[in-house]
Design a protein around this motif. Structure first.
Motif, PDB file in Angstrom:
ATOM      1  N   LEU B  23     -48.657 -54.028  36.889  1.00  0.00           N
ATOM      2  CA  LEU B  23     -50.111 -54.105  36.772  1.00  0.00           C
ATOM      3  C   LEU B  23     -50.808 -52.904  37.405  1.00  0.00           C
ATOM      4  O   LEU B  23     -51.812 -52.420  36.884  1.00  0.00           O
ATOM      5  CB  LEU B  23     -50.624 -55.391  37.423  1.00  0.00           C
ATOM      6  CG  LEU B  23     -50.258 -56.659  36.678  1.00  0.00           C
ATOM      7  CD1 LEU B  23     -50.689 -57.869  37.462  1.00  0.00           C
ATOM      8  CD2 LEU B  23     -50.902 -56.660  35.292  1.00  0.00           C
ATOM      9  N   ILE B  24     -50.306 -52.428  38.547  1.00  0.00           N
ATOM     10  CA  ILE B  24     -51.078 -51.401  39.255  1.00  0.00           C
ATOM     11  C   ILE B  24     -50.722 -49.992  38.825  1.00  0.00           C
ATOM     12  O   ILE B  24     -51.519 -49.086  39.015  1.00  0.00           O
ATOM     13  CB  ILE B  24     -50.935 -51.528  40.793  1.00  0.00           C
ATOM     14  CG1 ILE B  24     -49.510 -51.224  41.239  1.00  0.00           C
ATOM     15  CG2 ILE B  24     -51.380 -52.889  41.260  1.00  0.00           C
ATOM     16  CD1 ILE B  24     -49.374 -51.187  42.750  1.00  0.00           C
ATOM     17  N   ARG B  25     -49.565 -49.774  38.237  1.00  0.00           N
ATOM     18  CA  ARG B  25     -49.220 -48.408  37.840  1.00  0.00           C
ATOM     19  C   ARG B  25     -49.594 -48.176  36.394  1.00  0.00           C
ATOM     20  O   ARG B  25     -49.525 -49.088  35.566  1.00  0.00           O
ATOM     21  CB  ARG B  25     -47.713 -48.151  38.031  1.00  0.00           C
ATOM     22  CG  ARG B  25     -47.278 -48.270  39.443  1.00  0.00           C
ATOM     23  CD  ARG B  25     -48.003 -47.323  40.353  1.00  0.00           C
ATOM     24  NE  ARG B  25     -47.763 -45.949  40.008  1.00  0.00           N
ATOM     25  CZ  ARG B  25     -46.873 -45.170  40.618  1.00  0.00           C
ATOM     26  NH1 ARG B  25     -46.150 -45.642  41.602  1.00  0.00           N
ATOM     27  NH2 ARG B  25     -46.724 -43.920  40.257  1.00  0.00           N
ATOM     28  N   ARG B  26     -50.012 -46.936  36.070  1.00  0.00           N
ATOM     29  CA  ARG B  26     -50.378 -46.636  34.686  1.00  0.00           C
ATOM     30  C   ARG B  26     -49.412 -45.668  34.029  1.00  0.00           C
ATOM     31  O   ARG B  26     -49.583 -45.330  32.864  1.00  0.00           O
ATOM     32  CB  ARG B  26     -51.803 -46.060  34.633  1.00  0.00           C
ATOM     33  CG  ARG B  26     -52.903 -47.041  34.958  1.00  0.00           C
ATOM     34  CD  ARG B  26     -53.040 -48.098  33.898  1.00  0.00           C
ATOM     35  NE  ARG B  26     -52.287 -49.304  34.223  1.00  0.00           N
ATOM     36  CZ  ARG B  26     -52.135 -50.329  33.400  1.00  0.00           C
ATOM     37  NH1 ARG B  26     -52.674 -50.323  32.220  1.00  0.00           N
ATOM     38  NH2 ARG B  26     -51.439 -51.365  33.756  1.00  0.00           N
ATOM     39  N   ASN B  27     -48.452 -45.181  34.808  1.00  0.00           N
ATOM     40  CA  ASN B  27     -47.448 -44.313  34.211  1.00  0.00           C
ATOM     41  C   ASN B  27     -46.458 -45.170  33.419  1.00  0.00           C
ATOM     42  O   ASN B  27     -45.838 -46.075  33.966  1.00  0.00           O
ATOM     43  CB  ASN B  27     -46.734 -43.538  35.319  1.00  0.00           C
ATOM     44  CG  ASN B  27     -45.741 -42.547  34.782  1.00  0.00           C
ATOM     45  OD1 ASN B  27     -45.062 -42.823  33.809  1.00  0.00           O
ATOM     46  ND2 ASN B  27     -45.673 -41.389  35.403  1.00  0.00           N
TER      47      ASN B  27
END
Lengths: 362, 100, 169
Positions: B23-27
């Motif tokens: 959820l928190i990472r966008r990579n």
């Protein structure tokens, strides 16, 4: 309890004491062999009082000393932690892979039976495969952490090559597992003590010549030596993934190379050339097919077996060094073609034929 | 002997770490790795249950999970490479062509 | 496995897993994931799943993770910049995840009911976790899923080749 731990420690020290000096010697044998092949005098600088015969010992001592006294350089912008971690990650898995290699049959001391294998694991050969597959991390890390384009290229090439050749390696091993019906290397070595038609030692090479070829080629490719040394090809990439290493760390990469040669030799020996078997040597002594027996004490038998195993390993190390100095390097597309279009289908075909044969002769 | 509940607790923690990471990472690659973490948490639970029940089924299912993960990674990374070729980014927020 | 070995190992696993999601650089995340998988393999050995542990290292650490690292290096990804505007989501996800974990662990330890089965203290039979036992189960009871997985792998290989292939003009 303490005694058992002591026995294991002694076994570990014995194996390490065999492997590391042998790796050091290979450094000398390699240079001497290359000199021989290229018709020149090689590796004669390190000599005490001009005594050339001790060149082996001298080089073995001079090399680590020289590496140890070099400055340890970490390039600017490199990842310091990973740069230091890489050689350790490279050397560690190949060294611990020796834990399941049997170097003799059982030694009987009093009422204690000592299995001459550090760890008699049930998963045996899978453990070796697992450790060999971890070897790629050292290459990837070394290439990436150096902050150098050539190193990075070497790392990329190395990881692609090692993944590709792990498959044929695994397939060859599957064929051997089918043949012997076990994962345990000690059991495989024991199974090769039988005689075919009463006189021919039933070594694995007779059953699985194709697997031998695949394992040899894939093994050399896994150890990244010529003709498969694309990851470190000096004419294109300087030294590939360990360009930016000096001092002890460079020595560790160097050692890994030779230890990998030894582990491939040990696997070839154990699978295909009887492991520690000496022809006609049984648990009680020599039993010759033409009649006549020669009883030997257990200790002598174990020493003979260890000597036989060491001799075979040294032979295959020498063989790999000869290959290194005889064959030119592959192009990258040739390398991939050989792996994916040559060895992989061959490995599958070999497994199918093996399975059918086993079914037919059951 | 550590009871099975401890292993299961570790499995829950691992799964949550994976889920939060997703959820928190966008990579995209790290999101993918978070999925692998969640799969491994499930594997740990399966192996624990196999040990608890002394039945091999749990371990066999781990075998299947690994196979599926291997296939998933092969396809997923191929998609990531193809995406990177077209868009020069791996940020999941910037890949929004098919989003409403 | 005694608590003396379990807790340090579990702590290491959790630390490595946190490293996966907190590291800014993909390569470091990948290495943390490799460490997690390796430590989990050790955990599997303690749970008498020897073959699964070996497979975990061969397949996961040795092949899948290397593919990850290979792609990261191939694309030459750099470290991400911290993103401020997503802070709310980060906090929300962390809180929700923490609550979920707390609820799960709470339920696990307070439900009172024992898990069925002999338990981890019971000595396993000699064959348990061996390749023979796993293979037997795999090729008798699970033979249909096994075949389907084979097809799945084939499809995955085809898909990967088609996706990653450069457009031929």
């Amino acid at each position: 309890m303490l005694l058992e731990i002591g026995i294991i420690v002694v076994k570990i020290l014995a194996v390490i004491g065999l492997v590391l000096p042998l790796a050091g010697m290979l450094g000398w044998i390699e240079r001497k062999g290359s000199a021989l092949i290229q018709d020149r005098i090689g590796a004669n600088r390190a000599s005490i009082f001009g005594f050339a015969g001790a060149g082996l010992v001298n080089t073995m001592m001079a090399d680590p000393l020289k590496f140890a006294t070099k400055e340890d350089i970490i390039p600017r912008g490199a990842d310091r932690f990973l740069h230091t971690l890489a050689p350790c990650v490279n050397l560690f898995p190949v060294l611990v892979a020796f834990a399941v290699i049997p170097f003799a049959d059982v030694l009987v001391v009093g009422d204690r039976i000592i299995n001459m294998q550090i760890a008699p694991l049930g998963v045996g050969i899978m453990y070796v495969l697992a450790m060999m597959s971890l070897g790629v991390y050292g290459v990837v890390l070394g290439g990436w952490a150096s902050n150098n384009r050539w190193s990075l290229l070497g790392g990329i090439r190395g990881s692609a090559q090692m993944i590709s050749y792990e498959l044929p390696l695994g397939l060859a091993i599957v064929a051997m597992v089918l043949t012997y019906g076990t994962f345990d290397l000690q059991a495989m070595a024991r199974a090769q003590g039988q005689l075919l038609w009463g006189w021919l030692p039933a070594w694995g090479i007779l059953y699985q010549p194709v697997a031998f070829l695949i394992l040899l080629i894939a093994g050399i490719a896994e150890s990244k030596r010529i003709p498969f040394d694309l990851p470190e090809s000096e004419s294109e990439l300087i030294s590939g993934y360990f360009t930016e290493y000096s001092g002890i760390k460079h020595l560790m990469f160097f050692m890994t190379d030779f230890v990998e040669v030894i582990i491939v030799s040990a696997l070839l020996t154990t699978f295909f050339f009887g492991g520690w078997q000496v022809p006609y040597l049984t648990a009680s002594g020599f039993v010759f097919p033409w009649g006549g027996t020669l009883d030997l004490p257990n200790l002598v038998i174990v020493v003979l077996q260890m000597a036989s195993f060491t001799l075979k390993i040294v032979f295959f190390c020498w063989f790999q060094i000869m290959i290194r100095w005889t064959i030119p390097r592959f192009r990258y597309d040739q390398l991939m073609h050989l792996g994916w279009l040559g060895l992989l289908p061959l490995g599958f075909a070999n497994i199918i034929v093996t399975a059918v044969m086993i079914l037919a002769f059951q | 002997m550590v009871p099975a509940t401890y292993y299961l607790a570790l499995s829950i923690v691992l799964f949550v770490i994976g889920a939060v990471g997703f959820l928190i990472r966008r990579n995209l690659i790290i999101m993918f790795m978070s999925i692998e973490l969640m799969l491994n948490a499930a594997n740990l639970a399966f192996v624990t249950f196999a040990r608890q029940q002394l039945a091999m089924d749990g371990q066999v299912i781990v075998f299947f999970v690994m196979t599926v993960a291997a296939g998933e990674v092969a396809v997923g990374l191929a998609i990531i490479i193809a995406l990177f070729r077209h868009r020069e980014t791996l940020n999941a927020d910037e890949v929004r062509m098919l989003r409403w | 496995m005694t608590p003396l070995t379990f807790f340090p190992l579990a702590a290491l696993i959790v630390a490595a897993a946190l490293g996966v999601i907190l590291n800014r650089h993909p390569i470091r995340s990948g290495l943390c994931l490799a460490a997690t998988l390796f430590l989990l393999a050790i955990m599997f050995v303690f749970l008498d799943a020897h073959l699964v542990a070996a497979l975990q290292i061969i397949v996961y650490a040795g092949a899948i993770l290397v593919l990850f690292l290979f792609v990261i290096m191939l694309l030459n990804l750099e470290a991400e910049l911290p993103q401020r505007r997503r802070q709310n989501l980060t906090i929300a996800a962390t809180v929700a995840g923490g609550l979920f974990a707390a609820a799960g662990i709470y339920a696990l330890f307070t439900s009172g009911g024992q898990l069925p089965g002999p338990g981890t203290a019971a000595a396993p039979p000699l064959e348990f976790g061996s390749s023979a036992a796993l293979g037997y189960r795999l090729f008798t009871h699970f033979v249909l899923p096994f075949e389907i997985t084979a097809v799945l792998l084939l499809v995955a290989v085809l898909g990967a080749v088609v996706l990653a292939k450069k457009k031929m003009s």
